[in-house]
Design a protein around this motif. Structure first.
Motif, PDB file in Angstrom:
ATOM      1  N   LEU A  94       0.845  -1.325  -0.006  1.00  0.00           N
ATOM      2  CA  LEU A  94       0.008  -0.228   0.114  1.00  0.00           C
ATOM      3  C   LEU A  94       0.791   1.314  -0.026  1.00  0.00           C
ATOM      4  O   LEU A  94       0.580   2.338  -0.307  1.00  0.00           O
ATOM      5  CB  LEU A  94      -0.906  -0.164   1.248  1.00  0.00           C
ATOM      6  N   HIS A  95       2.197   0.925   0.307  1.00  0.00           N
ATOM      7  CA  HIS A  95       3.043   2.377   0.633  1.00  0.00           C
ATOM      8  C   HIS A  95       3.343   3.190  -0.526  1.00  0.00           C
ATOM      9  O   HIS A  95       3.413   4.333  -0.496  1.00  0.00           O
ATOM     10  CB  HIS A  95       4.201   1.959   1.281  1.00  0.00           C
ATOM     11  N   PRO A  96       3.361   2.682  -1.641  1.00  0.00           N
ATOM     12  CA  PRO A  96       3.771   3.424  -2.865  1.00  0.00           C
ATOM     13  C   PRO A  96       2.821   4.584  -3.057  1.00  0.00           C
ATOM     14  O   PRO A  96       1.682   4.421  -2.739  1.00  0.00           O
ATOM     15  CB  PRO A  96       3.776   2.583  -4.052  1.00  0.00           C
ATOM     16  N   ALA A  97       3.367   5.800  -3.469  1.00  0.00           N
ATOM     17  CA  ALA A  97       2.491   6.956  -3.348  1.00  0.00           C
ATOM     18  C   ALA A  97       1.350   6.660  -4.254  1.00  0.00           C
ATOM     19  O   ALA A  97       0.169   7.401  -3.656  1.00  0.00           O
ATOM     20  CB  ALA A  97       3.497   8.298  -3.789  1.00  0.00           C
ATOM     21  N   PRO A  98       1.325   6.254  -5.591  1.00  0.00           N
ATOM     22  CA  PRO A  98      -0.027   6.234  -6.265  1.00  0.00           C
ATOM     23  C   PRO A  98      -1.086   5.568  -5.439  1.00  0.00           C
ATOM     24  O   PRO A  98      -2.180   5.913  -5.432  1.00  0.00           O
ATOM     25  CB  PRO A  98       0.421   5.766  -7.511  1.00  0.00           C
ATOM     26  N   ARG A  99      -0.703   4.374  -4.894  1.00  0.00           N
ATOM     27  CA  ARG A  99      -1.710   3.494  -4.303  1.00  0.00           C
ATOM     28  C   ARG A  99      -2.159   4.484  -2.944  1.00  0.00           C
ATOM     29  O   ARG A  99      -3.480   4.365  -2.687  1.00  0.00           O
ATOM     30  CB  ARG A  99      -0.895   2.007  -4.065  1.00  0.00           C
ATOM     31  N   LEU A 100      -1.212   4.709  -2.079  1.00  0.00           N
ATOM     32  CA  LEU A 100      -1.460   5.299  -0.832  1.00  0.00           C
ATOM     33  C   LEU A 100      -2.378   6.426  -1.121  1.00  0.00           C
ATOM     34  O   LEU A 100      -3.450   6.712  -0.590  1.00  0.00           O
ATOM     35  CB  LEU A 100      -0.098   5.843  -0.099  1.00  0.00           C
TER      36      LEU A 100
ATOM     37  N   ALA B 175      -7.431  -3.748  -6.666  1.00  0.00           N
ATOM     38  CA  ALA B 175      -8.467  -4.614  -6.489  1.00  0.00           C
ATOM     39  C   ALA B 175      -8.019  -6.215  -6.898  1.00  0.00           C
ATOM     40  O   ALA B 175      -8.547  -6.870  -5.733  1.00  0.00           O
ATOM     41  CB  ALA B 175      -9.253  -4.627  -7.956  1.00  0.00           C
ATOM     42  N   ALA B 176      -6.922  -6.545  -7.280  1.00  0.00           N
ATOM     43  CA  ALA B 176      -6.261  -8.024  -7.071  1.00  0.00           C
ATOM     44  C   ALA B 176      -6.126  -8.220  -5.565  1.00  0.00           C
ATOM     45  O   ALA B 176      -6.068  -9.257  -5.179  1.00  0.00           O
ATOM     46  CB  ALA B 176      -5.223  -7.906  -7.973  1.00  0.00           C
ATOM     47  N   GLU B 177      -5.642  -7.311  -4.814  1.00  0.00           N
ATOM     48  CA  GLU B 177      -5.251  -7.272  -3.438  1.00  0.00           C
ATOM     49  C   GLU B 177      -6.566  -7.394  -2.433  1.00  0.00           C
ATOM     50  O   GLU B 177      -6.630  -7.441  -1.382  1.00  0.00           O
ATOM     51  CB  GLU B 177      -4.481  -6.691  -2.765  1.00  0.00           C
ATOM     52  N   GLU B 178      -7.816  -6.996  -3.006  1.00  0.00           N
ATOM     53  CA  GLU B 178      -9.045  -6.777  -2.458  1.00  0.00           C
ATOM     54  C   GLU B 178      -9.013  -5.694  -1.400  1.00  0.00           C
ATOM     55  O   GLU B 178      -9.698  -5.867  -0.506  1.00  0.00           O
ATOM     56  CB  GLU B 178      -9.333  -8.007  -1.680  1.00  0.00           C
ATOM     57  N   TYR B 179      -8.220  -4.590  -1.819  1.00  0.00           N
ATOM     58  CA  TYR B 179      -8.382  -3.472  -0.892  1.00  0.00           C
ATOM     59  C   TYR B 179      -9.330  -2.534  -1.457  1.00  0.00           C
ATOM     60  O   TYR B 179      -9.893  -1.713  -0.874  1.00  0.00           O
ATOM     61  CB  TYR B 179      -6.920  -2.881  -1.131  1.00  0.00           C
TER      62      TYR B 179
ATOM     63  N   ARG C   4     -14.433   1.739  -4.729  1.00  0.00           N
ATOM     64  CA  ARG C   4     -14.467   2.189  -3.574  1.00  0.00           C
ATOM     65  C   ARG C   4     -13.518   1.129  -2.562  1.00  0.00           C
ATOM     66  O   ARG C   4     -13.354   0.265  -3.008  1.00  0.00           O
ATOM     67  CB  ARG C   4     -16.041   2.021  -2.790  1.00  0.00           C
ATOM     68  N   LEU C   5     -13.433   1.600  -1.425  1.00  0.00           N
ATOM     69  CA  LEU C   5     -12.634   0.692  -0.348  1.00  0.00           C
ATOM     70  C   LEU C   5     -13.359  -0.501   0.115  1.00  0.00           C
ATOM     71  O   LEU C   5     -14.630  -0.259   0.341  1.00  0.00           O
ATOM     72  CB  LEU C   5     -12.101   1.352   0.819  1.00  0.00           C
ATOM     73  N   THR C   6     -13.026  -1.720   0.216  1.00  0.00           N
ATOM     74  CA  THR C   6     -13.533  -2.822   0.813  1.00  0.00           C
ATOM     75  C   THR C   6     -13.305  -2.690   2.144  1.00  0.00           C
ATOM     76  O   THR C   6     -12.398  -1.968   2.840  1.00  0.00           O
ATOM     77  CB  THR C   6     -12.872  -4.103   0.174  1.00  0.00           C
ATOM     78  N   PRO C   7     -13.809  -3.542   3.042  1.00  0.00           N
ATOM     79  CA  PRO C   7     -13.691  -3.289   4.587  1.00  0.00           C
ATOM     80  C   PRO C   7     -12.149  -3.903   4.608  1.00  0.00           C
ATOM     81  O   PRO C   7     -11.468  -3.452   5.569  1.00  0.00           O
ATOM     82  CB  PRO C   7     -14.519  -4.551   5.037  1.00  0.00           C
ATOM     83  N   LYS C   8     -11.362  -4.704   3.894  1.00  0.00           N
ATOM     84  CA  LYS C   8     -10.269  -5.159   3.908  1.00  0.00           C
ATOM     85  C   LYS C   8      -9.319  -4.036   3.615  1.00  0.00           C
ATOM     86  O   LYS C   8      -8.171  -3.704   4.410  1.00  0.00           O
ATOM     87  CB  LYS C   8      -9.762  -6.500   3.264  1.00  0.00           C
ATOM     88  N   GLY C   9      -9.420  -3.163   2.727  1.00  0.00           N
ATOM     89  CA  GLY C   9      -8.986  -2.098   2.328  1.00  0.00           C
ATOM     90  C   GLY C   9      -9.080  -0.951   3.434  1.00  0.00           C
ATOM     91  O   GLY C   9      -8.080  -0.322   3.599  1.00  0.00           O
ATOM     92  N   ARG C  10     -10.031  -0.690   3.964  1.00  0.00           N
ATOM     93  CA  ARG C  10     -10.135   0.293   4.846  1.00  0.00           C
ATOM     94  C   ARG C  10      -9.412  -0.126   6.190  1.00  0.00           C
ATOM     95  O   ARG C  10      -8.771   1.047   6.654  1.00  0.00           O
ATOM     96  CB  ARG C  10     -11.850   0.336   5.167  1.00  0.00           C
ATOM     97  N   GLU C  11      -9.339  -1.233   6.555  1.00  0.00           N
ATOM     98  CA  GLU C  11      -8.606  -1.600   7.648  1.00  0.00           C
ATOM     99  C   GLU C  11      -6.969  -1.448   7.434  1.00  0.00           C
ATOM    100  O   GLU C  11      -6.367  -1.131   8.286  1.00  0.00           O
ATOM    101  CB  GLU C  11      -8.893  -3.025   8.111  1.00  0.00           C
ATOM    102  N   ALA C  12      -6.643  -2.045   6.134  1.00  0.00           N
ATOM    103  CA  ALA C  12      -5.235  -1.887   5.854  1.00  0.00           C
ATOM    104  C   ALA C  12      -4.674  -0.630   5.740  1.00  0.00           C
ATOM    105  O   ALA C  12      -3.734  -0.142   6.187  1.00  0.00           O
ATOM    106  CB  ALA C  12      -5.250  -2.484   4.394  1.00  0.00           C
TER     107      ALA C  12
END
Length: 102
Positions: free
Chosen positions: A9-15, A51-55, A72-80
């Motif tokens: 998640l850390h790379p600037a575009p994803r974050l 999406a592949a990581e289900e975030y 939109r964020l998934t619950p997993k993505g929101r938690e991550a």
């Protein structure tokens, strides 16, 4: 390294994408692209990876001028994102309070 630090998640575009989606529900592709200032292809690549990581979840809807892509964020993505943001805050706090070596 902090156990909650998320290297994926850390790379600037994803974050940046995840931070933009965090306070929202479904968000339009064009809004995300324009807000973060990237190209369609670069954004599509990052959305696919998230999406592949289900975030995130991506949905396409019919629209008057073609198809509308939403994310939109998934619950997993929101938690991550919450865990990763907390890890970054702890890292920053450690840096601010560290005593210089003598």
């Amino acid at each position: 390294m902090d156990a909650d630090f998320d290297a994926f998640l850390h790379p600037a575009p994803r974050l940046t994408i995840v931070a933009l989606l965090a306070p929202a529900d479904w968000t339009e592709f064009g809004f995300i692209r324009d807000t973060i200032g990237t190209s369609d292809s670069a954004l599509s690549k990052q959305l696919s990876a998230l999406a592949a990581e289900e975030y995130i979840e991506v949905r396409k809807q019919p629209a008057s001028a073609g198809r509308r892509k939403l994310a939109r964020l998934t619950p997993k993505g929101r938690e991550a994102f919450a865990r990763h943001a907390a890890a970054l805050e702890r890292i920053a706090l450690t840096a601010r309070t560290a005593r210089p070596a003598d």
